[in-house]
Design an enzyme around this catalytic site. Structure first.
Site, PDB file in Angstrom:
ATOM      1  N   LYS A   1      -0.376  -7.692  13.074  1.00 30.51           N
ATOM      2  CA  LYS A   1      -1.463  -7.306  13.956  1.00 30.51           C
ATOM      3  C   LYS A   1      -2.517  -6.622  13.747  1.00 30.51           C
ATOM      4  CE  LYS A   1       1.559  -7.089  18.525  1.00 30.51           C
ATOM      5  NZ  LYS A   1       2.730  -6.627  19.022  1.00 30.51           N
ATOM      6  N   GLY A   2      -2.115  -5.841  12.909  1.00 30.76           N
ATOM      7  CA  GLY A   2      -2.931  -5.773  11.685  1.00 30.76           C
ATOM      8  C   GLY A   2      -4.548  -6.186  11.831  1.00 30.76           C
TER       9      GLY A   2
ATOM     10  N   ASP B   1      -0.236  -3.857   0.228  1.00 35.08           N
ATOM     11  CA  ASP B   1       0.773  -1.838  -0.231  1.00 35.08           C
ATOM     12  C   ASP B   1       1.410  -2.987  -1.490  1.00 35.08           C
ATOM     13  OD1 ASP B   1       1.855   0.239   0.134  1.00 35.08           O
ATOM     14  OD2 ASP B   1       2.041   0.060   1.762  1.00 35.08           O
TER      15      ASP B   1
ATOM     16  N   ARG C   1      -3.519   1.586  16.724  1.00 34.33           N
ATOM     17  CA  ARG C   1      -4.774   0.515  15.972  1.00 34.33           C
ATOM     18  C   ARG C   1      -5.877   1.063  16.900  1.00 34.33           C
ATOM     19  NH1 ARG C   1      -1.079  -2.857  13.718  1.00 34.33           N
ATOM     20  NH2 ARG C   1       0.979  -3.482  14.314  1.00 34.33           N
TER      21      ARG C   1
ATOM     22  N   LYS D   1      -4.162  -1.621  -1.934  1.00 29.75           N
ATOM     23  CA  LYS D   1      -3.646   0.379  -2.035  1.00 29.75           C
ATOM     24  C   LYS D   1      -2.764  -0.151  -3.642  1.00 29.75           C
ATOM     25  CE  LYS D   1      -1.578   2.939   1.469  1.00 29.75           C
ATOM     26  NZ  LYS D   1      -0.649   3.182   1.877  1.00 29.75           N
TER      27      LYS D   1
ATOM     28  N   PHE E   1      -0.989   7.201   4.008  1.00 29.99           N
ATOM     29  CA  PHE E   1      -0.393   6.512   5.037  1.00 29.99           C
ATOM     30  C   PHE E   1      -1.990   6.279   6.005  1.00 29.99           C
ATOM     31  CE2 PHE E   1       2.687   4.752   7.442  1.00 29.99           C
ATOM     32  CZ  PHE E   1       2.557   3.957   8.587  1.00 29.99           C
ATOM     33  N   VAL E   2      -2.193   5.197   6.228  1.00 33.61           N
ATOM     34  CA  VAL E   2      -3.618   5.253   6.915  1.00 33.61           C
ATOM     35  C   VAL E   2      -3.112   4.884   8.369  1.00 33.61           C
ATOM     36  CG1 VAL E   2      -5.225   5.213   4.428  1.00 33.61           C
ATOM     37  CG2 VAL E   2      -4.352   3.303   5.233  1.00 33.61           C
TER      38      VAL E   2
ATOM     39  N   GLU F   1      -5.782  -9.827   6.379  1.00 30.71           N
ATOM     40  CA  GLU F   1      -5.167  -8.641   5.667  1.00 30.71           C
ATOM     41  C   GLU F   1      -6.176  -7.627   6.017  1.00 30.71           C
ATOM     42  OE1 GLU F   1      -2.708  -8.111   6.415  1.00 30.71           O
ATOM     43  OE2 GLU F   1      -0.863  -7.771   5.267  1.00 30.71           O
ATOM     44  N   ASP F   2      -5.350  -6.865   7.036  1.00 31.87           N
ATOM     45  CA  ASP F   2      -5.525  -5.153   6.578  1.00 31.87           C
ATOM     46  C   ASP F   2      -5.346  -4.762   5.914  1.00 31.87           C
ATOM     47  OD1 ASP F   2      -2.826  -5.111   6.968  1.00 31.87           O
ATOM     48  OD2 ASP F   2      -2.722  -3.970   9.072  1.00 31.87           O
TER      49      ASP F   2
ATOM     50  N   ASP G   1      -1.799   0.287  11.929  1.00 37.05           N
ATOM     51  CA  ASP G   1      -1.154   1.636  12.546  1.00 37.05           C
ATOM     52  C   ASP G   1      -0.264   2.122  12.364  1.00 37.05           C
ATOM     53  OD1 ASP G   1       1.986  -0.681  14.203  1.00 37.05           O
ATOM     54  OD2 ASP G   1       0.933  -0.590  12.029  1.00 37.05           O
TER      55      ASP G   1
END
Length: 182
Positions: free
Chosen positions: A45-46, A105, A167, A133, A154-155, A101-102, A161
């Protein structure tokens, strides 16, 4: 009722900075994919907010679809196992696939998707991520297009989210540790 910014330690990237960078990315993607059959695939969902703004800045005919992948299962750390919950419906053979992609990581999801689309015989596979990241990478994967590099914090916000919340924050913010360490 708590207000959304009360859980944010600091704003890392403002709404205005995000908008300006997405405009730049859209122009670059328009140039780079001119003449190609482009399929833009958002990882839900990001990525939904980022992808929506991004495709409106790409001045090319393109096809859109979405995937749902999971490796977090409501946690703050990736499980390392990537599961495809919803796959695309578009045929990508001999087409250029741009995964949106959001955040990248660990890189495990993108590595999994890169192999999946290789098997599906796409002409080319590119990654566009709002955030990168790099400190957390567990595999050799690199985004071809990056909005912003972010530190190992942690963003949340702008589609990202924590446990389904934040979000709708228009900026990218660092979540207060007490929120996710409870």
């Amino acid at each position: 009722m708590e207000k959304i910014y009360e859980s944010i330690e600091k704003v890392l990237i403002s709404k205005e900075e995000i908008e300006a960078r997405i405009t730049e990315l859209g122009k670059q993607l328009t140039e780079d994919f001119a003449g190609e059959e482009l399929v833009v695939v958002g990882v839900l969902k990001g990525s939904f907010i980022f992808m929506s703004d991004l495709v409106r800045n790409i001045d090319l005919p393109l096809d859109l679809d979405f995937m749902v992948c999971s490796s977090y299962k409501g946690k703050t750390e990736s499980s390392g196992n990537v599961k495809i919950i919803k796959d695309i419906n578009v045929d990508v053979e001999n087409k250029v696939v741009l995964i949106v992609e959001d955040i990248i990581d660990t890189g495990l999801t993108m590595s999994h998707l890169k192999e999946l689309f290789r098997v599906r015989k796409c002409k080319d596979f590119k990654i566009c991520s709002l955030l990168d990241k790099k400190e957390r990478r567990k595999t050799e994967i690199h985004a071809d297009y990056v909005g912003f590099d972010v530190p190992n914090e942690f963003v949340v916000g702008y589609g990202l989210d924590y446990d389904g919340k934040y979000r709708n924050l228009p900026d990218i913010g660092v979540l207060k540790p007490e929120v996710y360490q409870e």
